[in-house]
Design a protein around this motif. Structure first.
Motif, PDB file in Angstrom:
ATOM      1  N   LYS A   1       5.186 -19.512   3.617  1.00 10.43           N
ATOM      2  CA  LYS A   1       6.390 -20.217   3.176  1.00 10.43           C
ATOM      3  C   LYS A   1       7.326 -20.597   4.302  1.00 10.43           C
ATOM      4  CE  LYS A   1       6.464 -18.704  -1.571  1.00 10.43           C
ATOM      5  NZ  LYS A   1       7.095 -17.876  -2.607  1.00 10.43           N
ATOM      6  N   TYR A   2       7.343 -19.815   5.391  1.00  7.60           N
ATOM      7  CA  TYR A   2       8.272 -20.106   6.488  1.00  7.60           C
ATOM      8  C   TYR A   2       7.647 -21.015   7.535  1.00  7.60           C
ATOM      9  CZ  TYR A   2       5.481 -16.288   8.353  1.00  7.60           C
ATOM     10  OH  TYR A   2       4.422 -15.503   8.746  1.00  7.60           O
ATOM     11  N   CYS A   3       6.395 -21.389   7.326  1.00  9.94           N
ATOM     12  CA  CYS A   3       5.663 -22.095   8.385  1.00  9.94           C
ATOM     13  C   CYS A   3       5.097 -23.436   7.933  1.00  9.94           C
ATOM     14  CB  CYS A   3       4.543 -21.176   8.880  1.00  9.94           C
ATOM     15  SG  CYS A   3       3.603 -21.792  10.279  1.00  9.94           S
TER      16      CYS A   3
ATOM     17  N   LEU B   1      -5.893 -19.465  21.804  1.00  7.57           N
ATOM     18  CA  LEU B   1      -6.135 -20.543  20.853  1.00  7.57           C
ATOM     19  C   LEU B   1      -5.399 -20.223  19.563  1.00  7.57           C
ATOM     20  CD1 LEU B   1      -9.955 -21.013  21.481  1.00  7.57           C
ATOM     21  CD2 LEU B   1      -8.033 -22.155  22.584  1.00  7.57           C
ATOM     22  N   THR B   2      -4.693 -21.228  19.056  1.00 11.58           N
ATOM     23  CA  THR B   2      -3.890 -20.994  17.871  1.00 11.58           C
ATOM     24  C   THR B   2      -3.845 -22.279  17.059  1.00 11.58           C
ATOM     25  OG1 THR B   2      -1.709 -20.269  17.127  1.00 11.58           O
ATOM     26  CG2 THR B   2      -1.758 -21.327  19.274  1.00 11.58           C
ATOM     27  N   GLY B   3      -2.876 -22.379  16.150  1.00  9.61           N
ATOM     28  CA  GLY B   3      -2.814 -23.591  15.326  1.00  9.61           C
ATOM     29  C   GLY B   3      -1.476 -23.638  14.602  1.00  9.61           C
TER      30      GLY B   3
ATOM     31  N   LYS C   1      -3.877 -27.926  10.933  1.00 14.06           N
ATOM     32  CA  LYS C   1      -4.283 -27.555   9.569  1.00 14.06           C
ATOM     33  C   LYS C   1      -4.422 -26.051   9.414  1.00 14.06           C
ATOM     34  CE  LYS C   1      -6.633 -31.759   8.466  1.00 14.06           C
ATOM     35  NZ  LYS C   1      -7.916 -32.400   8.282  1.00 14.06           N
ATOM     36  N   CYS C   2      -4.207 -25.601   8.190  1.00 17.14           N
ATOM     37  CA  CYS C   2      -4.313 -24.166   7.933  1.00 17.14           C
ATOM     38  C   CYS C   2      -4.859 -23.956   6.531  1.00 17.14           C
ATOM     39  CB  CYS C   2      -2.942 -23.507   8.087  1.00 17.14           C
ATOM     40  SG  CYS C   2      -3.028 -21.703   8.076  1.00 17.14           S
ATOM     41  N   ASN C   3      -5.562 -22.846   6.345  1.00 15.58           N
ATOM     42  CA  ASN C   3      -6.064 -22.506   5.022  1.00 15.58           C
ATOM     43  C   ASN C   3      -5.065 -21.650   4.246  1.00 15.58           C
ATOM     44  OD1 ASN C   3      -6.462 -20.517   6.909  1.00 15.58           O
ATOM     45  ND2 ASN C   3      -8.572 -20.041   6.339  1.00 15.58           N
TER      46      ASN C   3
ATOM     47  N   ILE D   1      -3.776 -10.906  14.781  1.00 17.11           N
ATOM     48  CA  ILE D   1      -3.969 -11.263  13.368  1.00 17.11           C
ATOM     49  C   ILE D   1      -2.615 -11.167  12.667  1.00 17.11           C
ATOM     50  CG2 ILE D   1      -5.188 -10.629  11.240  1.00 17.11           C
ATOM     51  CD1 ILE D   1      -7.309  -9.288  13.157  1.00 17.11           C
ATOM     52  N   SER D   2      -2.293 -12.189  11.881  1.00 17.56           N
ATOM     53  CA  SER D   2      -0.971 -12.227  11.245  1.00 17.56           C
ATOM     54  C   SER D   2      -1.063 -11.715   9.807  1.00 17.56           C
ATOM     55  CB  SER D   2      -0.444 -13.666  11.226  1.00 17.56           C
ATOM     56  OG  SER D   2      -0.493 -14.194  12.532  1.00 17.56           O
ATOM     57  N   ILE D   3      -0.259 -10.725   9.496  1.00 14.65           N
ATOM     58  CA  ILE D   3      -0.155 -10.231   8.103  1.00 14.65           C
ATOM     59  C   ILE D   3       1.301  -9.864   7.859  1.00 14.65           C
ATOM     60  CG2 ILE D   3      -1.008  -8.639   6.344  1.00 14.65           C
ATOM     61  CD1 ILE D   3      -3.011  -7.551   8.141  1.00 14.65           C
TER      62      ILE D   3
ATOM     63  N   THR E   1      -4.938 -16.393  18.100  1.00 11.92           N
ATOM     64  CA  THR E   1      -4.078 -15.928  17.016  1.00 11.92           C
ATOM     65  C   THR E   1      -4.619 -16.532  15.730  1.00 11.92           C
ATOM     66  OG1 THR E   1      -2.149 -15.896  18.471  1.00 11.92           O
ATOM     67  CG2 THR E   1      -1.708 -15.812  16.131  1.00 11.92           C
ATOM     68  N   THR E   2      -4.887 -15.685  14.754  1.00 11.72           N
ATOM     69  CA  THR E   2      -5.515 -16.149  13.510  1.00 11.72           C
ATOM     70  C   THR E   2      -4.887 -15.437  12.320  1.00 11.72           C
ATOM     71  OG1 THR E   2      -7.587 -16.126  12.233  1.00 11.72           O
ATOM     72  CG2 THR E   2      -7.367 -14.426  13.915  1.00 11.72           C
ATOM     73  N   ASN E   3      -4.978 -16.086  11.151  1.00  5.12           N
ATOM     74  CA  ASN E   3      -4.530 -15.374   9.952  1.00  5.12           C
ATOM     75  C   ASN E   3      -5.619 -14.425   9.456  1.00  5.12           C
ATOM     76  OD1 ASN E   3      -6.373 -16.986   8.420  1.00  5.12           O
ATOM     77  ND2 ASN E   3      -4.792 -18.544   8.088  1.00  5.12           N
ATOM     78  N   GLY E   4      -6.792 -14.469  10.042  1.00  3.43           N
ATOM     79  CA  GLY E   4      -7.837 -13.486   9.741  1.00  3.43           C
ATOM     80  C   GLY E   4      -8.688 -13.798   8.524  1.00  3.43           C
TER      81      GLY E   4
ATOM     82  N   ILE F   1      -1.396  -6.948  15.560  1.00  2.00           N
ATOM     83  CA  ILE F   1      -1.090  -7.467  14.224  1.00  2.00           C
ATOM     84  C   ILE F   1       0.344  -7.995  14.217  1.00  2.00           C
ATOM     85  CG2 ILE F   1      -0.829  -6.829  11.786  1.00  2.00           C
ATOM     86  CD1 ILE F   1      -3.253  -5.030  12.129  1.00  2.00           C
ATOM     87  N   ASN F   2       0.478  -9.283  13.936  1.00  2.00           N
ATOM     88  CA  ASN F   2       1.802  -9.931  13.923  1.00  2.00           C
ATOM     89  C   ASN F   2       2.418  -9.806  12.535  1.00  2.00           C
ATOM     90  OD1 ASN F   2       1.271 -10.837  16.482  1.00  2.00           O
ATOM     91  ND2 ASN F   2       1.036 -12.998  15.935  1.00  2.00           N
ATOM     92  N   VAL F   3       3.626  -9.290  12.488  1.00  2.00           N
ATOM     93  CA  VAL F   3       4.342  -9.171  11.218  1.00  2.00           C
ATOM     94  C   VAL F   3       5.690  -9.858  11.376  1.00  2.00           C
ATOM     95  CG1 VAL F   3       5.287  -7.562   9.504  1.00  2.00           C
ATOM     96  CG2 VAL F   3       3.341  -6.849  10.944  1.00  2.00           C
TER      97      VAL F   3
HETATM   98  N1  SAM Z   1      -2.761 -19.437  11.683  1.00  2.00           N
HETATM   99  C1  SAM Z   1      -2.586 -18.503  12.724  1.00  2.00           C
HETATM  100  C2  SAM Z   1      -1.843 -17.280  12.225  1.00  2.00           C
HETATM  101  O1  SAM Z   1      -1.491 -17.212  11.045  1.00  2.00           O
HETATM  102  O2  SAM Z   1      -1.647 -16.368  13.021  1.00  2.00           O
HETATM  103  C3  SAM Z   1      -1.924 -19.051  13.991  1.00  2.00           C
HETATM  104  C4  SAM Z   1      -0.757 -19.949  13.847  1.00  2.00           C
HETATM  105  S1  SAM Z   1       0.736 -19.212  13.261  1.00  2.00           S
HETATM  106  C5  SAM Z   1       1.847 -20.566  13.453  1.00  2.00           C
HETATM  107  C6  SAM Z   1       1.117 -18.117  14.590  1.00  2.00           C
HETATM  108  C7  SAM Z   1       2.171 -17.079  14.336  1.00  2.00           C
HETATM  109  O3  SAM Z   1       3.430 -17.715  14.229  1.00  2.00           O
HETATM  110  C8  SAM Z   1       1.973 -16.253  13.082  1.00  2.00           C
HETATM  111  O4  SAM Z   1       2.027 -14.889  13.408  1.00  2.00           O
HETATM  112  C9  SAM Z   1       3.147 -16.643  12.217  1.00  2.00           C
HETATM  113  O5  SAM Z   1       3.563 -15.595  11.399  1.00  2.00           O
HETATM  114  C10 SAM Z   1       4.191 -16.988  13.281  1.00  2.00           C
HETATM  115  N2  SAM Z   1       5.272 -17.841  12.791  1.00  2.00           N
HETATM  116  C11 SAM Z   1       5.203 -19.016  12.140  1.00  2.00           C
HETATM  117  N3  SAM Z   1       6.427 -19.496  11.847  1.00  2.00           N
HETATM  118  C12 SAM Z   1       7.314 -18.584  12.319  1.00  2.00           C
HETATM  119  C13 SAM Z   1       8.733 -18.494  12.327  1.00  2.00           C
HETATM  120  N4  SAM Z   1       9.512 -19.437  11.792  1.00  2.00           N
HETATM  121  N5  SAM Z   1       9.301 -17.397  12.893  1.00  2.00           N
HETATM  122  C14 SAM Z   1       8.530 -16.423  13.461  1.00  2.00           C
HETATM  123  N6  SAM Z   1       7.189 -16.458  13.488  1.00  2.00           N
HETATM  124  C15 SAM Z   1       6.583 -17.512  12.920  1.00  2.00           C
END
Ligand code: SAM
Length: 319
Positions: A25-27, A64-66, A19-21, A117-119, A94-97, A156-158
């Motif tokens: 769009k790509y996930c 820990l992720t999701g 689950k995610c808050n 942190i993903s932005i 890994t969190t969306n923050g 920071i994940n972009v």
């Molecule tokens: N909710 C957390 C977050 O937003 O970081 C953790 C889970 S999310 C699945 C983990 C990372 O995977 C995020 O940085 C997200 O941008 C990346 N991610 C998800 N789908 C992706 C894709 N198709 N290609 C590349 N990165 C992706």
């Protein structure tokens, strides 16, 4: 322990929820994900047993992720338990923050080492668009809270996407001039079904680098990110290239899904179900299944070679 190809496997990513808050769009599909139910999703006590078994095999680092790990109740307590398991050396997240400002202090006290942190955009309207409703101010507050409490170094994940944020590459990179962040550009991966509705396109890290004249390579022990920096910058810039240049030969990780399956490679559909052995409550048997899973780890992924896409969405694997 070493896998069949001589790689040391010392890192496990644990997805604690699908689950995610947010609904990136790509996930994620816009409606979110179905509830796995209490009998399917791993209980915290089961995750702890798995970590205990994995740690006995030499897996020292855990992430820990999701989904979004901070939406599952009791996460602080889980961290407290995991960090005290013998053999565990590092626990990160890994969190969306979005909820990080609320939890940062408790997470740090519980023993969490650091956060990624993903932005994907520094512009409020774009951030809202890609996340289908997220508020960038919440994430910024989360970053500040993480810095204040010492959940550092902050990465920071972009996810770089043509037509979406490719005009913000310099803005992201220049954050490193004033902040000790590692900005990590990640290539968009063709995983799961969520991408079908996403109009943005893959852009390679080579194309991103070309937009950043003046960055210089940093010689560090190679992790998954290739690191660079601007002269006199405080922070670093990382490039993660799952598509354009695979790093399988140095891959050190396995993944645990929230429904109790070991995934030996992000880009393979091979999954080893731990449910049966967990139900048996037999510690040695659990260690053996994890050992066999590590030995079954694929030599390399075959993304982009015309094979069928991975069926699990990223939110169900844990990035
Ligand atoms: N909710 C957390 C977050 O937003 O970081 C953790 C889970 S999310 C699945 C983990 C990372 O995977 C995020 O940085 C997200 O941008 C990346 N991610 C998800 N789908 C992706 C894709 N198709 N290609 C590349 N990165 C992706």
């Amino acid at each position: 322990m070493k896998d069949h190809y001589g790689r040391t496997i010392n890192y496990m990513r644990i997805s604690i929820t699908d689950k995610c808050n947010l609904r990136c769009k790509y996930c994620m599909p816009p409606e979110g994900v179905e509830d796995l139910g209490h009998n399917t999703i791993l209980k915290y006590e089961e995750i702890e047993r798995i970590v205990e078994a994995a740690a006995s095999l030499g897996i020292t680092k855990y992430r820990l992720t999701g989904g979004e790990p901070l939406v599952r109740k009791g996460i602080v307590n889980l961290i407290e338990q995991i960090v005290n398991i013998p053999g565990v050396e590092e626990v990160s997240m890994t969190t969306n923050g979005i909820l990080l400002a609320k939890y940062a202090e408790d997470l740090k006290k519980a023993g969490l080492n650091r956060v990624n942190i993903s932005i994907d955009s520094l512009k409020h309207s774009r951030y809202k668009e890609i996340t289908r409703g997220g508020d960038l101010d919440d994430v910024i507050a989360g970053i500040h809270a993480a810095e204040k409490t010492g959940l550092t170094p902050i990465k920071i994940n972009v996810v770089a996407m043509k037509g979406f944020n490719d005009d913000e590459i310099i803005d992201f990179a220049q954050l490193t001039l004033k902040h000790d962040y590692e900005i990590r550009f990640i290539e968009l991966m063709p995983i799961g079904t969520a991408l079908d509705d996403c109009k943005y396109e893959y852009i390679s890290c080579e194309e991103i680098k070309a937009k950043l004249p003046g960055i210089i390579p940093i010689k560090e022990e190679k992790g998954v990110a290739e690191l660079f920096k601007y002269k006199d910058a405080i922070g670093k810039i990382g490039f993660i290239t799952p598509i354009s240049s695979c790093f399988c030969q140095t891959c050190n990780r396995i993944r645990l899904t929230s429904d109790g399956k070991i995934k030996t490679c992000l880009h393979s559909d091979q999954e080893i179900n731990l449910r049966e052995v967990l139900n048996q409550n037999n510690k040695e048997a659990l260690v053996e299944v994890i050992r066999k899973s590590i030995n079954a780890k694929e030599e390399r992924h075959h993304l982009g070679e015309g094979n069928a896409p991975i069926t699990r969405d990223m939110n169900k694997i844990g990035g």
